[in-house]
Motif scaffolding. Sequence first.
Motif, mmCIF file in Angstrom:
data_model
loop_
_atom_site.group_PDB
_atom_site.id
_atom_site.type_symbol
_atom_site.label_atom_id
_atom_site.label_comp_id
_atom_site.label_asym_id
_atom_site.label_seq_id
_atom_site.Cartn_x
_atom_site.Cartn_y
_atom_site.Cartn_z
ATOM 1 N N ILE A 96 -1.537 -20.685 -50.569
ATOM 2 C CA ILE A 96 -2.519 -21.497 -49.845
ATOM 3 C C ILE A 96 -1.810 -22.517 -48.967
ATOM 4 O O ILE A 96 -2.131 -22.661 -47.788
ATOM 5 C CB ILE A 96 -3.499 -22.166 -50.833
ATOM 6 C CG1 ILE A 96 -4.395 -21.095 -51.454
ATOM 7 C CG2 ILE A 96 -4.316 -23.242 -50.141
ATOM 8 C CD1 ILE A 96 -5.314 -21.578 -52.540
ATOM 9 N N VAL A 132 -8.462 -25.218 -47.430
ATOM 10 C CA VAL A 132 -8.212 -24.395 -48.614
ATOM 11 C C VAL A 132 -9.123 -23.167 -48.594
ATOM 12 O O VAL A 132 -8.672 -22.046 -48.880
ATOM 13 C CB VAL A 132 -8.405 -25.223 -49.907
ATOM 14 C CG1 VAL A 132 -8.420 -24.327 -51.137
ATOM 15 C CG2 VAL A 132 -7.316 -26.280 -50.024
ATOM 16 N N ALA A 160 -7.675 -20.724 -46.107
ATOM 17 C CA ALA A 160 -6.469 -20.071 -46.629
ATOM 18 C C ALA A 160 -6.821 -19.044 -47.699
ATOM 19 O O ALA A 160 -6.234 -17.953 -47.731
ATOM 20 C CB ALA A 160 -5.506 -21.119 -47.185
ATOM 21 N N GLU A 161 -7.779 -19.359 -48.561
ATOM 22 C CA GLU A 161 -8.190 -18.403 -49.593
ATOM 23 C C GLU A 161 -8.790 -17.153 -48.965
ATOM 24 O O GLU A 161 -8.515 -16.033 -49.415
ATOM 25 C CB GLU A 161 -9.190 -19.050 -50.553
ATOM 26 C CG GLU A 161 -8.552 -20.063 -51.472
ATOM 27 C CD GLU A 161 -9.556 -20.817 -52.330
ATOM 28 O OE1 GLU A 161 -10.776 -20.781 -52.016
ATOM 29 O OE2 GLU A 161 -9.128 -21.443 -53.310
#
Length: 84
Positions: free
Chosen positions: A5, A59, A62-63
Amino acid sequence: MKITIKNIIDLWFAEDTPIRQYKIRMNPKPWAMCQQVSQDFRAPSGRVAQWQYRKSDKVAFAELVMVCLAKEEAMSEQEIYEMA
């Protein structure tokens, strides 16, 4: 680059520097996936501009990139098995 991440956030959201450009050249698949995901991504906070994203938005981005990369990798492996 290890797909984490933090690394994806640094790759996509970091200030443009020569080091970042080097990372982009050395990691074309994650960079391409970031570009694809960014086209349809809607931040959970509702913010539109990337420079306004909260940490939780980054986040989530990124996930999503990691999930898409994993799916792409799984599809590539399946194609290899089908060819054999």
